[in-house]
Design a protein around this motif. Structure first.
Motif, mmCIF file in Angstrom:
data_model
loop_
_atom_site.group_PDB
_atom_site.id
_atom_site.type_symbol
_atom_site.label_atom_id
_atom_site.label_comp_id
_atom_site.label_asym_id
_atom_site.label_seq_id
_atom_site.Cartn_x
_atom_site.Cartn_y
_atom_site.Cartn_z
ATOM 1 N N UNK A 159 -12.244 18.906 -7.717
ATOM 2 C CA UNK A 159 -11.433 17.690 -7.697
ATOM 3 C C UNK A 159 -10.627 17.496 -8.973
ATOM 4 N N UNK A 160 -10.905 18.295 -10.006
ATOM 5 C CA UNK A 160 -10.181 18.209 -11.271
ATOM 6 C C UNK A 160 -9.118 19.301 -11.300
ATOM 7 N N UNK A 161 -7.847 18.884 -11.431
ATOM 8 C CA UNK A 161 -6.757 19.863 -11.446
ATOM 9 C C UNK A 161 -6.611 20.461 -12.838
ATOM 10 N N UNK A 208 -7.437 7.323 1.819
ATOM 11 C CA UNK A 208 -6.941 6.964 0.491
ATOM 12 C C UNK A 208 -6.997 8.181 -0.414
ATOM 13 N N UNK A 209 -5.906 8.410 -1.143
ATOM 14 C CA UNK A 209 -5.868 9.411 -2.208
ATOM 15 C C UNK A 209 -5.959 8.680 -3.531
ATOM 16 N N UNK A 210 -6.953 8.975 -4.329
ATOM 17 C CA UNK A 210 -7.113 8.382 -5.647
ATOM 18 C C UNK A 210 -6.764 9.446 -6.683
ATOM 19 N N UNK A 211 -5.928 9.082 -7.654
ATOM 20 C CA UNK A 211 -5.560 10.007 -8.730
ATOM 21 C C UNK A 211 -5.840 9.307 -10.056
ATOM 22 N N UNK A 212 -6.591 10.014 -10.915
ATOM 23 C CA UNK A 212 -6.936 9.473 -12.230
ATOM 24 C C UNK A 212 -6.606 10.538 -13.265
ATOM 25 N N UNK A 262 -9.283 12.421 -5.664
ATOM 26 C CA UNK A 262 -10.359 12.170 -4.700
ATOM 27 C C UNK A 262 -9.732 11.674 -3.412
ATOM 28 N N UNK A 263 -10.097 12.304 -2.304
ATOM 29 C CA UNK A 263 -9.601 11.899 -0.986
ATOM 30 C C UNK A 263 -10.757 11.262 -0.237
ATOM 31 N N UNK A 264 -10.578 10.007 0.145
ATOM 32 C CA UNK A 264 -11.622 9.283 0.867
ATOM 33 C C UNK A 264 -11.111 8.970 2.267
ATOM 34 N N UNK A 265 -11.787 9.509 3.281
ATOM 35 C CA UNK A 265 -11.377 9.277 4.669
ATOM 36 C C UNK A 265 -12.572 9.142 5.600
ATOM 37 N N UNK A 266 -13.702 8.806 5.025
ATOM 38 C CA UNK A 266 -14.936 8.769 5.794
ATOM 39 C C UNK A 266 -15.001 7.546 6.718
ATOM 40 N N UNK A 267 -14.434 6.444 6.274
ATOM 41 C CA UNK A 267 -14.533 5.187 7.023
ATOM 42 C C UNK A 267 -13.265 4.928 7.824
#
Length: 138
Positions: free
Chosen positions: A63-65, A37-41, A72-77
């Motif tokens: 993580x801040x552009x 998942x790519x999360x963008x805030x 945030x890239x979440x790929x642990x699970x």
């Protein structure tokens, strides 16, 4: 709503999601399923109070552009819903760190007893070193 602390939360609608294929080992599954998942805030377009936005934009984090977007890239699970929850938790932690105001340290003086102990130890140590010198047999 993503709850950051007792008096701060973010509407889920302000967070963009994108499901992507994860990297690394995993065999056929990693090539077929988009579990990462790519999360963008976007901090600038968020409903956060102005002073909190400014603090977040000043964070030194990869993580801040430059545009003020937290990625945030979440790929642990292995499952997408677990990666989704992990990304939300990491976003909340990052915002908590940005909002946190460290307590200013009040300098204190060492106690009289600790100063005397330190000086006594120095004296003992210097005597010990002096006793290691050459012995004069005159």
């Amino acid at each position: 709503m993503l709850k950051i602390n007792d008096n701060l939360s973010i509407p889920i609608e302000e967070i963009e999601w994108q499901a992507i294929r994860s990297q690394g080992a995993g065999g056929q599954n990693v090539n077929k399923v988009s579990s990462a998942v790519h999360l963008r805030f976007d901090v600038n377009a968020s409903s956060l109070p102005e002073h909190i936005r400014q603090k977040l934009l000043q964070i030194k984090d990869k993580r801040l552009t430059k545009d003020g977007v937290i990625v945030i890239k979440a790929q642990q699970h292995r499952r997408q819903d677990q990666n989704h929850a992990d990304a939300l938790q990491r976003l909340a932690e990052l915002i908590r760190e940005g909002v946190h105001v460290p307590i200013k340290r009040r300098p204190t003086r060492p106690t009289r007893n600790s100063v005397s102990r330190r000086l006594d130890n120095k004296t003992k140590h210097s005597r010990l070193k002096a006793s290691r010198g050459k012995i004069d047999h005159d």
